[in-house]
Write an enzyme that holds these catalytic residues in place. Structure first.
Site, PDB file in Angstrom:
ATOM      1  N   HIS A   1       0.683  -1.277  -0.161  1.00  0.00           N
ATOM      2  CA  HIS A   1      -0.118  -0.033  -0.023  1.00  0.00           C
ATOM      3  C   HIS A   1       0.705   1.212  -0.071  1.00  0.00           C
ATOM      4  CE1 HIS A   1       0.871   0.855   4.335  1.00  0.00           C
ATOM      5  NE2 HIS A   1       0.655  -0.722   4.492  1.00  0.00           N
TER       6      HIS A   1
ATOM      7  N   CYS B   1       3.463  -4.924   6.775  1.00  0.00           N
ATOM      8  CA  CYS B   1       3.205  -4.500   5.391  1.00  0.00           C
ATOM      9  C   CYS B   1       4.172  -3.945   4.528  1.00  0.00           C
ATOM     10  CB  CYS B   1       1.899  -3.660   5.459  1.00  0.00           C
ATOM     11  SG  CYS B   1       0.119  -4.366   6.249  1.00  0.00           S
TER      12      CYS B   1
END
Length: 404
Positions: free
Chosen positions: A193, A209
Site C-alpha cells: 500500500h 505490510c
C-alpha cells in the site's frame, strides 16, 4: 516450436543442417540465456547536492529507499551533506535470484520487482517493510484484490500499544496509513500500500505490510492484475552473470540497516560461509577467476552497488548519469536575492549605514550564504558544531521511531 526435418531426398547434409538449426534454436531459448539478458536493470545515477539538501529529503524527492541511500554513501553526513557533495543514487540493480514472474518482494534489500506476464520492461521500487519482531512474510501468495482509497483499521496489537488510535479511518483521509491505493495479498492482514509517512519507505518501520511511495503504488494499482503471483524472498546478496563475468550486489543485513538508522553507519561486519558457497556454486567453472579481495570488500561494504568479482574483461554497466539540481539551485538563488533586496530596503528605510557591501544571510545554525552586492550568491560551508550535530541526529532517531 516447429522445425521441419529434411525428407530422405534432401540427404544427410540437409538433415544435418536441420539438426544444427534445431540445436541453435534450443540454445537461444534456454533459461540460462534468458537470465543472461535480464541480469540487471536501471542506470547508475549521482546527484550533486544543493545547499539545503539532506539524505532523507533526497530519498523522498528522488524516490529511492532511505536505508539504501545511506549504505551507498557511508562517508556523507545524512543531515548535513553540504552543497556540491556527490551522492550516489542506488538506482541500478541486479535482479533477485528467484523466479522472474509477477511481483517479487526482496525484503533483504527492501525492494519490489515486477515482471510483466508477456515480457516487457522490468520495474523495481523501494519498499518499507516490517520492523524487528513484525517481519514481512516469506513464501508465495497472490494479489487477491485491489482498492483505491482503502479504509484503515488498527489491529488488536496496535490498539494494545496505543488505545487512542482511531477505530477506523476512512479512505481518502490524508492521515490514512494506507495512502490512496492498496493491493491485498493472500496473507491476511498484510498489504502492499501507499503511506501517509513517505519517509518510512526504504526502512524497517512497518507492522509487516509493504509501504510504497505514492506514484509507485498508483502505478502498481493500475498495471498489476488481480491474481498476479507474489514471491517474497530474503536476499541481501544477489549474484548475476553479465557478458560472461560474475557480479554481486550486497546490501545491508537487518542488523546493519538498524545500525544505519541509529548510528548513520554500519558497525557489524557480515561475511558468512553460506554466502561464499552460493557465490562459488553460481560461478561454477569460473570460480578460479574470482577476485576474493573484491568479493570480501563488497560483502563488508554492503553498499548495494553491483560489483564485478571475476577477473577478465571489464564489463561496463553504463556511464553514470549526473544530476546537478540546476533548477533547484536557481530557485534558491532567487530566494536569497529577494531576501537580500528586502534587507537592503529595510536598512534604507531605517537609514542605517552599511559598513560593507557584503551581507550574510543565515539559512541554518551551521551554514550560511554570502551575498555580495552586484554578484551572484555563493555557497559557504562552515563546520557544524558538535552539539548541533548531536541534536540533529537525536531528532532523526525520534522521527524514525514515529514512523511505526
Amino acid at each position: 516450436m516447429h522445425v521441419h526435418l529434411a525428407s530422405r531426398k534432401h540427404g544427410k547434409t540437409a538433415f544435418g543442417k536441420s539438426l544444427f538449426t534445431l540445436a541453435l534454436l534450443l540454445t537461444l531459448t534456454t533459461p540460462a540465456m534468458a537470465a543472461e539478458t535480464k541480469a540487471y536493470i536501471g542506470e547508475a545515477r549521482t546527484i550533486i547536492t544543493k545547499y539545503e539538501d539532506t539524505l532523507p529529503a533526497i530519498a523522498e524527492r528522488e524516490q529511492v529507499g532511505y536505508a539504501e541511500l545511506l549504505a551507498a554513501n557511508p562517508t556523507v553526513d545524512p543531515l548535513m551533506p553540504g552543497a556540491g557533495t556527490k551522492v550516489i543514487l542506488p538506482s541500478q540493480k541486479l535482479l533477485p535470484n528467484t523466479v522472474h514472474q509477477g511481483l517479487v518482494l526482496n525484503v533483504g534489500e527492501l525492494r519490489l520487482y515486477y515482471f510483466p506476464p508477456n515480457g516487457g520492461e522490468v520495474k523495481t521500487f523501494p519498499i518499507g517493510i516490517g520492523r524487528e519482531g513484525l517481519n514481512t512474510p516469506m513464501g508465495n501468495t497472490t494479489v487477491t484484490r485491489k482498492m483505491a482509497n482503502p479504509p484503515w483499521r488498527p489491529t488488536p496489537r496496535m490498539l494494545l500499544e496505543n488505545p487512542e488510535l482511531e477505530q477506523t479511518m476512512i479512505g481518502g483521509d490524508p492521515e490514512n496509513p494506507l495512502g490512496k491505493y492498496a493491493l491485498y495479498m493472500g496473507w491476511p492482514s498484510y498489504l502492499i500500500h501507499g503511506t501517509s509517512k513517505p519517509k518510512a519507505v526504504g526502512r524497517r518501520a512497518s507492522s509487516g505490510c509493504i509501504r510504497m511511495y505514492a506514484p509507485h503504488i498508483e502505478w502498481l494499482y493500475k498495471n498489476v492484475p488481480v491474481g498476479t503471483k507474489i514471491t517474497s524472498v530474503n536476499q541481501p546478496v544477489k549474484i548475476a552473470r553479465i557478458d560472461g563475468e560474475v557480479f554481486i550486489e550486497a546490501t545491508p543485513s537487518d542488523i546493519q540497516i538498524d545500525e544505519l538508522e541509529y548510528h548513520s553507519r554500519q558497525k557489524t561486519v557480515s561475511v558468512d560461509d553460506g554466502t561464499v558457497q552460493k557465490i562459488l556454486a553460481f560461478a561454477g567453472d569460473d570460480s578460479s577467476r574470482i577476485d576474493w579481495h573484491k568479493t570480501r570488500q563488497a560483502l563488508i561494504d554492503r553498499n548495494g552497488i553491483p560489483t564485478q568479482i571475476t577477473s577478465g574483461k571489464k564489463v561496463s554497466l553504463g556511464k553514470p548519469v549526473v544530476i546537478k539540481n540546476d533548477d533547484a539551485e536557481k530557485e534558491l538563488m532567487a530566494e536569497l536575492d529577494a531576501e537580500h533586496k528586502a534587507k537592503q530596503g529595510k536598512e534604507a528605510t531605517t537609514k542605517k549605514p552599511v559598513a560593507e557591501k557584503t551581507v550574510t544571510v543565515k539559512k541554518t545554525v551551521t551554514q550560511t550564504r554570502t551575498i555580495t552586492k552586484g554578484a551572484a550568491p555563493s555557497a559557504v560551508k562552515t563546520p557544524a558544531a558538535k552539539g548541533d550535530l548531536k541534536a540533529r541526529h537525536e531528532k532523526a532517531k525520534n522521527d524514525f521511531n514515529n514512523l511505526n
